[in-house]
Structure formats: C-alpha cells, structure tokens
Motif scaffolding. Structure first.
Motif, PDB file in Angstrom:
ATOM      1  N   VAL A   1       0.852  -1.204  -0.058  1.00  0.00           N
ATOM      2  CA  VAL A   1       0.035   0.130  -0.097  1.00  0.00           C
ATOM      3  C   VAL A   1       0.911   1.413  -0.106  1.00  0.00           C
ATOM      4  N   LEU A   2       0.941   1.693  -1.323  1.00  0.00           N
ATOM      5  CA  LEU A   2       2.004   3.061  -1.372  1.00  0.00           C
ATOM      6  C   LEU A   2       1.551   4.375  -0.918  1.00  0.00           C
ATOM      7  N   GLY A   3       0.126   4.414  -0.851  1.00  0.00           N
ATOM      8  CA  GLY A   3      -0.561   5.788  -0.345  1.00  0.00           C
ATOM      9  C   GLY A   3      -0.425   6.643  -1.485  1.00  0.00           C
ATOM     10  N   ASN A   4      -0.981   7.829  -1.448  1.00  0.00           N
ATOM     11  CA  ASN A   4      -1.201   8.954  -2.319  1.00  0.00           C
ATOM     12  C   ASN A   4       0.284  10.050  -1.995  1.00  0.00           C
ATOM     13  N   ASP A   5       0.960  10.270  -2.830  1.00  0.00           N
ATOM     14  CA  ASP A   5       2.043  11.059  -2.900  1.00  0.00           C
ATOM     15  C   ASP A   5       2.005  12.177  -3.987  1.00  0.00           C
ATOM     16  N   TYR A   6       1.582  13.444  -3.621  1.00  0.00           N
ATOM     17  CA  TYR A   6       1.495  14.431  -4.635  1.00  0.00           C
ATOM     18  C   TYR A   6       2.618  15.134  -4.886  1.00  0.00           C
ATOM     19  N   ARG A   7       3.757  14.736  -4.593  1.00  0.00           N
ATOM     20  CA  ARG A   7       5.235  15.098  -5.419  1.00  0.00           C
ATOM     21  C   ARG A   7       5.323  14.434  -6.718  1.00  0.00           C
TER      22      ARG A   7
ATOM     23  N   PRO B   1       3.997   5.065  -9.747  1.00  0.00           N
ATOM     24  CA  PRO B   1       3.736   5.792  -8.341  1.00  0.00           C
ATOM     25  C   PRO B   1       4.962   6.057  -7.218  1.00  0.00           C
ATOM     26  N   HIS B   2       4.876   6.907  -6.772  1.00  0.00           N
ATOM     27  CA  HIS B   2       5.993   7.198  -5.729  1.00  0.00           C
ATOM     28  C   HIS B   2       6.375   6.051  -4.824  1.00  0.00           C
ATOM     29  N   GLY B   3       7.493   5.923  -4.724  1.00  0.00           N
ATOM     30  CA  GLY B   3       7.961   4.827  -3.914  1.00  0.00           C
ATOM     31  C   GLY B   3       8.030   3.224  -4.478  1.00  0.00           C
ATOM     32  N   TYR B   4       7.598   2.955  -5.558  1.00  0.00           N
ATOM     33  CA  TYR B   4       7.296   1.794  -6.294  1.00  0.00           C
ATOM     34  C   TYR B   4       8.608   1.445  -6.826  1.00  0.00           C
ATOM     35  N   LEU B   5       9.545   1.969  -7.354  1.00  0.00           N
ATOM     36  CA  LEU B   5      10.752   1.547  -7.988  1.00  0.00           C
ATOM     37  C   LEU B   5      11.652   1.280  -6.878  1.00  0.00           C
ATOM     38  N   ALA B   6      11.617   2.118  -5.907  1.00  0.00           N
ATOM     39  CA  ALA B   6      12.519   1.546  -4.447  1.00  0.00           C
ATOM     40  C   ALA B   6      12.158   0.409  -4.000  1.00  0.00           C
TER      41      ALA B   6
ATOM     42  N   GLY C   1       7.116 -14.197  -8.301  1.00  0.00           N
ATOM     43  CA  GLY C   1       6.584 -13.174  -7.495  1.00  0.00           C
ATOM     44  C   GLY C   1       5.245 -12.541  -7.697  1.00  0.00           C
ATOM     45  N   ARG C   2       4.336 -12.603  -6.751  1.00  0.00           N
ATOM     46  CA  ARG C   2       2.863 -11.898  -7.098  1.00  0.00           C
ATOM     47  C   ARG C   2       2.606 -11.064  -5.727  1.00  0.00           C
ATOM     48  N   ILE C   3       2.701  -9.659  -6.349  1.00  0.00           N
ATOM     49  CA  ILE C   3       2.533  -8.489  -5.384  1.00  0.00           C
ATOM     50  C   ILE C   3       1.173  -7.807  -5.696  1.00  0.00           C
ATOM     51  N   SER C   4       0.358  -7.455  -5.052  1.00  0.00           N
ATOM     52  CA  SER C   4      -0.725  -6.653  -5.172  1.00  0.00           C
ATOM     53  C   SER C   4      -0.362  -5.233  -4.633  1.00  0.00           C
ATOM     54  N   LEU C   5      -0.718  -4.250  -5.550  1.00  0.00           N
ATOM     55  CA  LEU C   5      -0.172  -3.107  -5.103  1.00  0.00           C
ATOM     56  C   LEU C   5      -1.393  -2.028  -5.253  1.00  0.00           C
ATOM     57  N   TRP C   6      -1.473  -1.328  -4.038  1.00  0.00           N
ATOM     58  CA  TRP C   6      -2.673  -0.359  -3.936  1.00  0.00           C
ATOM     59  C   TRP C   6      -1.939   1.106  -3.559  1.00  0.00           C
ATOM     60  N   ARG C   7      -2.524   1.945  -4.361  1.00  0.00           N
ATOM     61  CA  ARG C   7      -1.972   3.501  -4.031  1.00  0.00           C
ATOM     62  C   ARG C   7      -2.706   4.152  -3.133  1.00  0.00           C
ATOM     63  N   SER C   8      -4.160   4.566  -3.369  1.00  0.00           N
ATOM     64  CA  SER C   8      -4.854   5.017  -2.270  1.00  0.00           C
ATOM     65  C   SER C   8      -6.127   4.948  -2.846  1.00  0.00           C
ATOM     66  N   THR C   9      -7.129   5.402  -2.160  1.00  0.00           N
ATOM     67  CA  THR C   9      -8.737   5.306  -2.486  1.00  0.00           C
ATOM     68  C   THR C   9      -8.932   5.869  -3.982  1.00  0.00           C
TER      69      THR C   9
END
Length: 201
Positions: A41-47, A57-62, A178-186
C-alpha cells in the motif's frame, strides 16, 4: 558469486522496508516452487509530478529495487521497457517520451534492436485500450512483449511487470516467482506486480 534465493530477497526487502511489516513478502509454495507474495500500500503522494499519464507511483521503484540488492543499477544491467516519463538514470530506457536511450519498439528487442543481456527488466505497459489512447500508442500484445523481452534477459534474470492482469507468457521462457498486489490510495486502480525469472536454457 552465490545467487540469492527468494528468501534472501525477502530478507533484503525487510531490511529496507521492515517498518511496514505488512508489505514484507512471504515465501509460499506454489506448484512445487517458491513464490514471493505481498501486498504493498503505497499511499498517495502528490510529489509525483511528471505531467505524464501513468507515471510510476511514488516509492514503487525503490520497493522493487530492494528485492534485487545484487543487481547494481547500470545501463548494461537494467532495462525499463515502456518507460514513459522516466528521466535518464543508471538504466536503459525504451519507448520513452523523453529521448529514449533506444530508438524502437519493445517488439524489436533481440531482433533489430541488439542489446543485453540484461539482469533486470521493468515493464509498465498500457493496461487497457483506453490507457493506450492516453499514451498515444497502440495497445500492446502482452504475450509478444514478454517473448521479445525474454530474448534480451540473461538466463536466471528477472522481469518485473506492473499491470492489472497476470500477463501472457511462455512457460519455457518465464517462471513466475513473485505476485504482489499494489494499492496506491482510494479511487485508484489496484495493480499487480508479476515477477518472472528467465528459464535457464
């Protein structure tokens, strides 16, 4: 050099992102082989202001990089297919709107585009025909794309595919590890990170 196991990769990820234990992958048995499972769950990042539809999405590549501490980023080792707005960096960019490092299509890999072999390929293609319209490109054929990428990945190398589906692939070329579910935000689409390892020839 000893190749890292999936458990080693899980542990490497935990060393970097252990403060969010729910996102640390677990190793499970799936059809007699180990596979990493996780929910991020990455969350929303307006940067994130690339100005380009569908940017990572912010943080995904890291987070993905934390799974591959043994692959030092460099243009000879890491390829970004469908690289969109990704700026220049220690990797090779293909299909990029900002002066790609390679001129051509992902389908030309290993044919008219002679590159690689790469240790790690990131792919974030258009997910739907409507997304492709936003990008100004035709919708891709996932099976043909994974096959073309297989031609430029070393035996035992990896493909990390971000999509809303598990993409078509040939089992004599790729093993799902690998199987990863990715959620950003609502109100954002859930996405899936499929991690493949190139079958040894």
């Amino acid at each position: 050099m000893t190749e890292l196991t999936l458990a080693d990769r899980r542990d490497a990820y935990a060393r970097v992102f252990g403060k969010w234990p729910a996102g640390v992958p677990v190793v499970v048995r799936e059809r007699d082989r180990d596979v990493l499972y996780a929910t991020w769950v990455l969350g929303n990042d307006y940067r994130v202001r690339s100005g380009f539809y569908g940017a990572y999405p912010h943080g995904y590549l890291a987070r993905v990089a934390a799974l591959f501490p043994d692959i030092e980023p460099s243009p000879s080792r890491v390829l970004h297919a469908f690289s969109g707005s990704l700026p220049p960096g220690p990797y090779t960019r293909l299909d990029c709107r900002q002066s790609a490092d390679i001129d051509g299509s992902v389908f030309d890999l290993g044919a008219s585009i002679d590159v690689g072999p790469f240790d790690l390929v990131y792919a974030d293609p258009p997910y739907t025909a409507a997304d492709a319209v936003h990008y100004g490109t035709p919708m891709i054929n996932r099976g043909k794309a994974t096959r073309a990428i297989a031609r430029v990945v070393r035996d035992g190398g990896f493909l990390v595919w971000l999509d809303t589906v598990w993409p078509m692939h040939r089992k004599d070329e790729w093993i799902t590890v690998g199987r990863i579910s990715l959620w950003r935000s609502t109100n954002h689409r859930a996405r899936f990170v499929s991690i493949f390892q190139r079958v040894r020839r």
